[in-house]
Write a protein that holds these residues in place. Structure first.
Motif: not given
Lengths: 195, 121
Positions: B102-103, B94-96
């Motif tokens: 931020l990444l 899951l990608v928030d």
């Protein structure tokens, strides 16, 4: 009755042709399969499945080769598939005397040890060869097919069959030579008996 | 004495002569094959059935020829594995959007710092 007409009769759904097919070929196919897979019971399954495939796919037989070659092609493919299941083969730990369950109508209870040794000398030696070598030896020496026929059945080029046959022949000679040295003392080397 | 090569065919034939189907097995085989032939004749398929049927048959033949696991069991096991592993891994997959941003920023910063270091050198 020619072989071509057997195929035609099978295509036409003639059930008597099935009996003829089994009578003519089942034992010969069984012996070749037994030489390749080194297990008579497994070979019986291979032959049954191959004949079943042949009957149910007879419409695919175009008649380019003889039905004899076609049947062996199906059988060899079946045996190869079976031998590919290495993992399962490893787990099964074949008992070494694979031919013992087969009725020997020609043997006598008093058969002496030397006779027994001699009786299975070559098939035991063939059993020690790698699978592809067993194939060519079974087809070339047992079935007495020509190199071209062996190539047809195995689906390999003629040159490959020639070289494979050469190597198989050499290995077999070595095994027979070794066995002869051991056998002259009247002893059978237990671990070498695969059938 | 080692068996000479020109006698291999005869010798092999005589050694293999005892290997044969019993009469009962032959009869059984004939019965089964007759039945198969009859069934095949009964449902002689129209050509239109051809491609898809052929593909399925080849697929089944491949499966049966290379494995000893029934196809249905294989599919079920595969499904269970996917469901089981999927539940475990789904959190990571899951990608928030804010985490992703931020990444991305951190990644860009790192690359920039690295590039500066290289240009100084």
């Amino acid at each position: 009755m020619s072989r071509g007409s057997l195929a035609e009769r099978l295509k036409a759904g003639d059930e008597d042709a099935v009996t003829e097919l089994v009578e003519c070929y089942s034992d010969r196919l069984l012996r070749v399969a037994a030489l390749i897979v080194r297990d008579v019971h497994l070979a019986e399954d291979m032959v049954q499945e191959s004949l079943f495939d042949a009957v149910t796919h007879i419409h695919q037989f175009r008649g380019d080769s003889s039905i004899y070659t076609w049947l062996y092609t199906i059988l060899v493919r079946r045996c190869r598939k079976q031998l590919k299941k290495k993992f399962w083969n490893m787990l099964s730990f074949w008992p070494k005397e694979r031919f013992d369950g087969i009725e020997d109508s020609h043997g006598s209870p008093e058969r002496d040890v030397e006779d027994t040794l001699d009786r299975t000398q070559l098939r035991d030696a063939v059993a020690k060869l790698p699978a592809r070598h067993r194939e060519v030896i079974a087809l070339y020496y047992y079935e007495q097919m020509s190199i071209e026929e062996v190539a047809d059945v195995t689906g390999e080029p003629v040159g490959t069959i020639k070289s494979r046959l050469y190597r198989a022949r050499k290995s077999l000679q070595e095994i027979l030579g070794r066995r002869d040295t051991n056998g002259s003392a009247g002893k059978r080397v237990e671990h070498e008996t695969i059938f | 004495m080692v068996l000479p090569e020109n006698e291999w065919s005869t010798k092999l034939s005589s050694e293999m002569h005892t290997v044969s189907f019993s009469e009962e097995k032959k009869e059984q085989l004939v019965l089964e094959l007759r039945k198969a032939l009859r069934e095949k004749s009964d449902r002689r398929s129209p050509v239109s059935e051809g491609l898809w049927h052929g593909f399925c048959m080849k697929l089944f033949e491949f499966w049966n020829g290379t494995t000893e696991i029934p196809l249905a069991a294989g599919v079920l096991v595969g499904f269970i594995i996917v469901v089981g592993v999927g539940g475990l891994v789904s959190d990571f997959l899951l990608v928030d959007p804010s985490t992703a941003l931020l990444l991305l920023q951190t990644g860009t910063e790192t690359v920039r710092t690295f590039n500066q270091g290289v240009s100084v050198l």
